[in-house]
Structures are given as structure tokens and as C-alpha cells.
Enzyme design. Structure first.
Site, PDB file in Angstrom:
ATOM      1  N   GLY A  50      44.702  37.488  39.150  1.00  0.00           N
ATOM      2  CA  GLY A  50      45.373  37.235  40.423  1.00  0.00           C
ATOM      3  C   GLY A  50      44.375  36.727  41.429  1.00  0.00           C
ATOM      4  N   GLY A  51      44.790  36.710  42.683  1.00  0.00           N
ATOM      5  CA  GLY A  51      43.931  36.201  43.737  1.00  0.00           C
ATOM      6  C   GLY A  51      42.689  37.040  43.958  1.00  0.00           C
ATOM      7  N   GLY A  53      41.101  38.966  41.441  1.00  0.00           N
ATOM      8  CA  GLY A  53      40.269  39.186  40.276  1.00  0.00           C
ATOM      9  C   GLY A  53      41.079  39.214  38.997  1.00  0.00           C
ATOM     10  N   VAL A  55      42.500  41.360  35.391  1.00  0.00           N
ATOM     11  CA  VAL A  55      42.971  42.668  34.925  1.00  0.00           C
ATOM     12  C   VAL A  55      42.785  42.742  33.409  1.00  0.00           C
ATOM     13  CG1 VAL A  55      44.923  44.256  34.779  1.00  0.00           C
ATOM     14  CG2 VAL A  55      44.653  42.795  36.793  1.00  0.00           C
ATOM     15  N   LYS A  89      41.338  46.686  36.906  1.00  0.00           N
ATOM     16  CA  LYS A  89      41.253  45.529  37.806  1.00  0.00           C
ATOM     17  C   LYS A  89      39.811  45.368  38.267  1.00  0.00           C
ATOM     18  CE  LYS A  89      44.211  44.990  41.331  1.00  0.00           C
ATOM     19  NZ  LYS A  89      44.769  45.192  42.699  1.00  0.00           N
ATOM     20  N   ASP A 190      53.439  45.501  51.722  1.00  0.00           N
ATOM     21  CA  ASP A 190      53.503  44.320  50.848  1.00  0.00           C
ATOM     22  C   ASP A 190      54.476  44.562  49.696  1.00  0.00           C
ATOM     23  OD1 ASP A 190      52.897  41.697  50.283  1.00  0.00           O
ATOM     24  OD2 ASP A 190      51.089  42.161  49.134  1.00  0.00           O
TER      25      ASP A 190
END
Length: 362
Positions: A50-51, A53, A55, A89, A190
Site C-alpha cells: 500500500g501507500g 509499505g 505486507v 506490515k 478513516d
């Protein structure tokens, strides 16, 4: 991709107890153990990115702090460990938006949470400038993955499954918003389909607490002033955008967007919606509901499911669509004061709360 650029993140708990401090200490995992479990972060162990890093999926021996009634007087090395599949993560050093504060926030918040609809934090590591979070492994990916699926590689979600997922999300939000012993009220900030994970039984769990915030313990007002806007486009409370005051009802607005995503089978920023409105599904859903054009929003797969039912079940599902959409519409009210709130005012022990959102099942 859609997240607002902002340097604002949660503050550390103002009333940190020795219990939570001890719990965070027990959550520390040596970096060499994580390197070993992920084969030095090899591509064969990577399951996503993802933005912030990448997983990785791995098996790791962790301290099962969820089962400990008390940690006082106990030595970490003496505690029993269990071997579990975990999601690791590894936050990129270039993830400036997330930053060290977001990393520490997520640890501190999740260390206080214990609920079946909240992703569990099993540990973390911050050696050698690494920022690594270790969660329970949730095998079926995100709700967004299901809604984005157009090639039918995943089974289509039935109406009953969609309802249960939404009830799980509502229960998770209710838990976050409720003050109980050992956990303060939490504003997620979020809520979106990307941050709703589904396990092997399609039970929903809320994740990604990097932008979350403890409700100030000494503040009587229900809102938290936030001069820098955080959240994700298409899911963000419009009143918050105008006033910079984030309330629990702001999370409810985001939840309303997710409800209409589930009903329509499309994400809020699907081109079908963004071609008509720059803010995606929300204003379109409000208009369709007010004008009695709800059928234009409902996933064709659900329409097909209804048509295959007998008369009695067909009527029940149609009534369920109406009840569900009414609640979703109320969540999307433009003013915070007009949105539904969680009805539970009493602590729980991790079991489901009854909430206004659960009217969708009636």
C-alpha cells in the site's frame, strides 16, 4: 491514493496506565524473529502493498496477551507463547505522511482494544529504524477487494452475508466509540471498505488505525478540533470539512458511504459515480433515496437473488433493502446532529452491542 495529505496524527494517551505501558512492552518483537519469519522480507512471503509499505504473511511465536487477565508482576520471557499466522506490515521509510507518530498511534490504540470486529495487534518492532506492525492474519482480504471484483474470481456476496458484514462493522464502530474500563473512546477517522477486512468466515474486522485519535479524556464536548483534514476522499464527513470538528458522527457518515457501497456492489469512487459527482456515491445515493429511485443503486446480483426467491422471501428482502437504505441515508445526512448515533451507553465485555445500525437486519 485517495488519502488527504496531512501531517496530523493521533496524540498519545494522556492518561496512559501502567497496565497499557506494560502491555506495549510485551508486544515488542525482536527484529531478528521477524526477519526469520519473513525470510528477510522475501517476495514469496509478500501478500500485499500500500501507500505506507508492504505486507507479509508469516508464522510467528507471539505472547498471547489477549488471554492474560493481568500482566502485573510477570516477566515477558516467562509468558507462554503461541504460534500464529500473522500479517506483518513493514512501513516504508519514505512514508512521511504516516510517519513515526502514526506508527506509535496505531500501537497505542490497538493495545487497548479487544473485540471480535477490530483487527488485533500481536506485536511490533522499531529496531534499526524499522517500523513494523504485526497483526492477526485476516485471510479474505478487504471488503473493497470483493466490491472491486468484476471477474467473478470471488463468490458473489449474498444479501445475508452483506447484512452480517455491515452489522459487524457497526459493532466494531460502537465498540470504538464506547468508553469502557481500560479503553477510552476512539475516533477511527478513516472508515472505508479498504479498511474493513474479512476473515475465512466473512466476519468483518476494522483495521488501519494510523489516523485514529483518542477522544480527549478531559473534554466534555463530543467533537475533536482538527485543523488539518485527514481521511479519504469520498468518505469524509462534509461538515467536518467545513468546520474542522470531527465527531463520532463523522465516523458514522463514512459508515453510511460503506453501507451504500455494499448495497450497490460498487466502491464510492467507481466511475459510474464520479462521472456524475466529484464526491462519488454519497450525493447520488441521497438523491436516489429521496426521489424513490433506490432500484437504480441496488447491485444487479441482489436483484437477481430476490427474483429467484419465493413470494414471501422476496417481500422480506425487499423490505430489508428499504430498512437498510433508510439507515444508510440517515448516516449520510449533511449535518452531524441529524445522523444516528450508537444507542449503547453501557460498557461491554467484547460481545456485540445493540445499535441503531442493527435495524438493517429487521
Amino acid at each position: 491514493m485517495l488519502r488527504h495529505a496531512s501531517q496530523e496524527h493521533s496524540e498519545a494517551a494522556e492518561d496512559g496506565t501502567s497496565s497499557n505501558s506494560l502491555k506495549m512492552d510485551f508486544l515488542k518483537i525482536p527484529l531478528n524473529k521477524i526477519n526469520e519469519a519473513t525470510k528477510d522480507f522475501s517476495e514469496e512471503c509478500r501478500v500485499g502493498s500500500g501507500g505506507y509499505g508492504k505486507v507479509y504473511k508469516a508464522k510467528l511465536d507471539i505472547v498471547d496477551i489477549q488471554c492474560l487477565s493481568s500482566m502485573e508482576g510477570k516477566c515477558k520471557d516467562e509468558l507462554p507463547k503461541i504460534s500464529k499466522r500473522v500479517a506483518i506490515k513493514r512501513i516504508s521509510s519514505e512514508a512521511h505522511e504516516y510517519g513515526k507518530q502514526g506508527f506509535l498511534t496505531e500501537i497505542e490504540l490497538l493495545a487497548t482494544c479487544k473485540h471480535q470486529n477490530i483487527v488485533s495487534l500481536h506485536g511490533y518492532s522499531e529496531e534499526n529504524d524499522e517500523m513494523i506492525l504485526v497483526y492477526e492474519f485476516v485471510s479474505n482480504g478487504s471488503l473493497a477487494d470483493y466490491l472491486l471484483n468484476s471477474d467473478k474470481t470471488r463468490a458473489n456476496l449474498t444479501w445475508a452475508q452483506r447484512l452480517q458484514i455491515c452489522l459487524d462493522i457497526a459493532n466494531g464502530i460502537d465498540y470504538l466509540h464506547t468508553h469502557i474500563e481500560g479503553k477510552r473512546r476512539i475516533l477511527h477517522r478513516d472508515i472505508k471498505s479498504d479498511n474493513i477486512l474479512l476473515d475465512e468466515n466473512l466476519n468483518a474486522k476494522i483495521g488501519d488505525f494510523g489516523l485514529s485519535k483518542f477522544h480527549p479524556i478531559k473534554q466534555q464536548a463530543s467533537s475533536v478540533y482538527s485543523k488539518n483534514v485527514v481521511g479519504t476522499d469520498f468518505y469524509t464527513d462534509p461538515e467536518y470539512l467545513n468546520t474542522f470538528k470531527y465527531k463520532r458522527e463523522s465516523d458514522i457518515y463514512s459508515f453510511g458511504v460503506v453501507l451504500f457501497e455494499v448495497l450497490s456492489g460498487k466502491l464510492a469512487y467507481d466511475s459510474n459515480y464520479t462521472s456524475k459527482s466529484r464526491t462519488g456515491i454519497a450525493p447520488i445515493a441521497r438523491t436516489c433515496f429521496k426521489e424513490g429511485r433506490l432500484e437504480e443503486l441496488i447491485d444487479p446480483n441482489l436483484i437477481k437473488e430476490v427474483h429467484n426467491e419465493n413470494f414471501k422471501n422476496r417481500r422480506l428482502k425487499e423490505d430489508s433493502f428499504k430498512a437498510f437504505s433508510k439507515i444508510a441515508y440517515q448516516c449520510l445526512k449533511l449535518t452531524q446532529a441529524k445522523r444516528p448515533t450508537n444507542s449503547s451507553q453501557t460498557p461491554n465485555n467484547g460481545s456485540h452491542h445493540q445499535s441503531h445500525h442493527q435495524g438493517a437486519s429487521k
